[in-house]
Design a protein around this motif. Structure first.
Motif, short mmCIF file in Angstrom:
data_model
loop_
_atom_site.label_atom_id
_atom_site.label_comp_id
_atom_site.label_asym_id
_atom_site.label_seq_id
_atom_site.Cartn_x
_atom_site.Cartn_y
_atom_site.Cartn_z
N ARG A 63 -15.09 -1.31 -9.53
CA ARG A 63 -14.97 -1.90 -10.87
C ARG A 63 -13.80 -1.31 -11.66
N GLU A 64 -13.53 -0.02 -11.46
CA GLU A 64 -12.45 0.61 -12.23
C GLU A 64 -11.06 0.28 -11.69
N ASN A 65 -10.99 -0.31 -10.49
CA ASN A 65 -9.68 -0.62 -9.88
C ASN A 65 -9.30 -2.07 -10.15
N LYS A 66 -8.72 -2.31 -11.31
CA LYS A 66 -8.38 -3.68 -11.72
C LYS A 66 -7.30 -4.31 -10.83
N ALA A 67 -6.44 -3.46 -10.24
CA ALA A 67 -5.33 -3.98 -9.42
C ALA A 67 -5.83 -4.69 -8.17
N SER A 68 -7.05 -4.36 -7.74
CA SER A 68 -7.56 -4.95 -6.49
C SER A 68 -8.20 -6.32 -6.70
N ARG A 69 -8.40 -6.70 -7.95
CA ARG A 69 -9.12 -7.95 -8.22
C ARG A 69 -8.29 -9.17 -7.82
N GLY A 70 -8.96 -10.12 -7.22
CA GLY A 70 -8.29 -11.34 -6.78
C GLY A 70 -7.80 -11.29 -5.35
N ALA A 71 -7.76 -10.07 -4.77
CA ALA A 71 -7.28 -9.93 -3.40
C ALA A 71 -8.41 -10.17 -2.40
N VAL A 72 -8.05 -10.70 -1.23
CA VAL A 72 -9.07 -10.95 -0.20
C VAL A 72 -9.09 -9.84 0.85
N GLY A 73 -8.18 -8.88 0.70
CA GLY A 73 -8.16 -7.79 1.65
C GLY A 73 -7.03 -6.83 1.34
N ARG A 74 -7.06 -5.69 1.99
CA ARG A 74 -5.97 -4.73 1.85
C ARG A 74 -5.74 -4.02 3.17
N ALA A 75 -4.50 -3.84 3.51
CA ALA A 75 -4.18 -3.11 4.74
C ALA A 75 -2.87 -2.36 4.53
N GLY A 76 -2.92 -1.05 4.72
CA GLY A 76 -1.70 -0.23 4.68
C GLY A 76 -0.96 -0.37 6.00
N ALA A 77 0.06 0.46 6.19
CA ALA A 77 0.90 0.37 7.39
C ALA A 77 0.08 0.59 8.67
N LEU A 78 -0.83 1.59 8.64
CA LEU A 78 -1.59 1.92 9.84
C LEU A 78 -2.55 0.79 10.20
N LEU A 79 -3.33 0.31 9.20
CA LEU A 79 -4.30 -0.74 9.46
C LEU A 79 -3.62 -2.04 9.86
N THR A 80 -2.46 -2.31 9.27
CA THR A 80 -1.70 -3.51 9.63
C THR A 80 -1.33 -3.46 11.12
N LYS A 81 -0.97 -2.24 11.58
CA LYS A 81 -0.61 -2.07 12.99
C LYS A 81 -1.83 -2.27 13.89
N VAL A 82 -2.99 -1.75 13.45
CA VAL A 82 -4.23 -1.88 14.24
C VAL A 82 -4.67 -3.35 14.31
N LEU A 83 -4.68 -4.01 13.14
CA LEU A 83 -5.13 -5.41 13.09
C LEU A 83 -4.12 -6.34 13.75
N GLY A 84 -2.85 -6.05 13.50
CA GLY A 84 -1.79 -6.87 14.10
C GLY A 84 -1.60 -8.23 13.44
N GLY A 85 -2.33 -8.51 12.36
CA GLY A 85 -2.19 -9.79 11.67
C GLY A 85 -0.83 -9.91 11.02
N ARG A 86 -0.24 -11.09 11.04
CA ARG A 86 1.07 -11.30 10.41
C ARG A 86 1.06 -12.59 9.60
N ILE A 87 1.83 -12.60 8.54
CA ILE A 87 2.00 -13.81 7.74
C ILE A 87 3.35 -14.40 8.11
N ILE A 88 3.33 -15.64 8.61
CA ILE A 88 4.57 -16.24 9.13
C ILE A 88 4.95 -17.49 8.32
N LYS A 89 6.25 -17.76 8.34
CA LYS A 89 6.77 -18.90 7.58
C LYS A 89 6.15 -20.21 8.08
N PHE A 90 5.83 -21.08 7.10
CA PHE A 90 5.13 -22.33 7.43
C PHE A 90 5.67 -23.45 6.56
#
Length: 552
Positions: free
Chosen positions: A332-359
């Motif tokens: 509740r105290e972290n207002k910056a996170s509101r509206g987001a569907v997820g968060r991934a730093g550099a390490l988690l991004t590497k583990v998940l491997g998900g990418r956003i590509i041009k469409f």
């Protein structure tokens, strides 16, 4: 591991939490032990009806404790369960039962009409009825009641041998897509995938002594996967409601001392709208630690989390059939996170491997560079989220649907290197520099007008913020005589007084102030009721097809 699948996870939970309450439904409570013995009796009865290991069995029931008992019974004997949306009728129902290759279908007095209407098209499928005699005539029906079950053993020790060779990477059963663009697709759900659904409840901090309220349909992956499985794995109690009711929601949460609840789609908006008319619910003396769900709209987030005093909102992103997910633990105290569907730093991004590509939203195709490979989007740039499809890792493999051609459409081959494979989410997302992911639109919902991309989410947020607007469903429509693409049309749920010229002018001024000219609504359609799917997502396809009438 060999010979280990979801029923073994259930057995471990029974050993651990046996005397604890597993589920509360209306005026009934069942402990883990109660549910185990009940489902064992059902399993023995199923074997007597000729259901065997490897068979698929369709389950057509609304929310109730027996729904869980039946699927436990089916999977204990090594059969697969198909979770059928009990609202589906006629051709759609036959399609769902057949798509899973069902040997039998289980239903009860609440769903017998739907099955009765199509029994002539279910030749070769055994009809199994729970709870006495049906009110309608069936040609060939096998029935069972609580009293009859007393003659069946409550011991399930022999079932393990029947599951010999069934592993976590094998199929648990089938969960169906919502079917907003045609007949539902039967998604293959592995045992490991079904178990993973429950991890969100554990990650949100719930465990023994906690109570999770769900009014979501448990034939779906949110209620039946995240909710039910979450309680199985953590030892929390599931407080199950038959269906969503804005007026009963808070009284039931308070009465049962619930410490968490599930939401999905527009449910958060319905709760916020109800609280505006009934502000007393904002003072409900609840004990909530968290709310877990997906599809919470950014424009209602503050009213939802602050208004209802929810310490943690666990908003996730993922598809039932998908091979990856995003999670945003929004304190509740972290207002910056509101509206987001997820968060991934550099390490988690590497583990998940998900990418956003041009469409390209006009051609509805991914954009490839001169080298023939996909191009990753910059921060803040919307594109399609794709997730690596790792065939030799059951946790990261896209198992697909029973329809092979539908499976192929969801795969992107040779995306970044020759021979790679990615699962296509079908959604446009963006990511900011802090690693937060934001949902932009469903592919097919975003439309182009006068050469510009229009996001239905962005427009909906603005229109919904106008006083009196309860719901805003945004879509693009072809304008007769125009070659400029699709113009913005909004179906609005609102009281009649909002249709006065003064109010319409006010809404127009807001849109002119907040939206670029190409994204401003050209057409409004006032509806008494807004059609949604069973998971509270707006239906757009029919509205889009009905189009607009500039001469009206």
């Amino acid at each position: 591991t060999d010979d280990y699948c979801f029923p073994d996870i259930w057995a471990e939970s029974v050993a651990k939490f046996g005397e604890s309450t597993f589920v509360i439904f209306e005026h009934r409570r069942l402990t883990f032990q109660d549910m185990d013995m009940f489902s064992n009796q059902l399993a023995h009865w199923l074997l007597e009806q000729g259901v065997k290991t490897g068979d698929a069995v369709s389950l057509v029931m609304d929310n109730k404790a027996e729904f869980i008992a039946w699927w436990l019974a089916i999977t204990k004997i090594g059969a697969q369960v198909a979770f059928i949306n009990y609202n589906i009728k006629q051709k759609g129902l036959v399609h769902c039962i057949r798509a899973a290759g069902s040997a039998a279908v289980i239903f009860d007095g609440d769903t017998e009409q739907s099955v009765h209407d199509v029994q002539g098209e279910l030749s070769g499928v055994r009809l199994l009825f729970w709870g006495g005699e049906p009110r309608r005539a069936f040609q060939d029906l096998h029935t069972v009641t609580h009293d009859q079950l007393l003659g069946y053993s409550r011991d399930g020790s022999g079932f393990k041998a029947m599951r010999k060779g069934i592993k976590m990477a094998d199929n648990f059963g089938f969960i169906y897509t919502s079917g907003t663009t045609g007949l539902p697709k039967a998604a293959n759900i592995m045992h490991i995938k079904f178990a993973q659904f429950g991890s969100l409840i554990a990650a949100s901090g719930l465990g023994p002594g906690d109570r999770l309220y769900t009014c979501l349909p448990i034939f779906h992956s949110a209620g039946g996967g995240i909710g039910v499985v979450g309680c199985i794995i953590t030892g929390a109690t599931l407080v199950l409601a038959r269906k969503f009711s804005a007026s009963r929601f808070w009284p039931e949460i308070v009465a049962h001392g619930c410490t968490g609840f599930q939401y999905i789609g527009e449910l958060g908006r319905y709760l916020v709208a109800y609280a505006k008319e009934h502000p007393e619910v904002l003072d409900a003396p609840h004990k909530l630690k968290c709310a877990v769900g997906n599809g919470l709209r950014p424009e209602v987030w503050d009213d939802f989390q602050d208004g209802f005093r929810i310490p943690l909102v666990t908003e996730f992103y993922g598809a039932t059939e998908g091979n990856g997910a995003l999670v945003n633990f929004s304190l509740r105290e972290n207002k910056a996170s509101r509206g987001a569907v997820g968060r991934a730093g550099a390490l988690l991004t590497k583990v998940l491997g998900g990418r956003i590509i041009k469409f390209n939203v006009e051609t509805e195709e991914v954009v490839r560079g001169a080298d023939g490979f996909c191009i990753e989007c910059a921060n803040g740039e919307p594109g399609e989220l794709v997730i690596p499809n790792v065939q030799d890792d059951p946790a990261k493999r896209f198992k697909g649907y029973t329809d092979e051609s539908a499976t192929k459409k969801k795969l992107l081959e040779n995306a970044f290197v020759q021979g790679d494979s990615f699962f296509r989410t079908g959604d446009l997302l963006s990511k900011n520099a802090d690693g937060y992911f934001f949902f932009v639109d469903r592919i097919g919902d975003t439309f182009r007008w006068k050469g510009e991309n229009c996001s239905t989410m962005e427009i909906s947020e603005i229109v919904s913020s106008y006083p009196g607007v309860v719901e805003a469903n945004v879509y693009g429509v072809k304008v007769p005589g125009s070659e400029d693409g699709r113009a913005c049309m909004v179906a609005i749920g609102a009281p009649a007084e909002l249709q006065s010229q003064e109010q319409l002018d006010g809404l127009q001024r807001l849109c002119e102030k907040e939206l670029p000219k190409y994204a401003q609504p050209l057409f409004l359609r006032f509806l008494p009721d807004m059609d949604t799917t069973q998971t509270f997502k707006h239906q757009k396809v029919q509205l889009r097809e009905q189009g607009c009438d500039p001469g009206a």
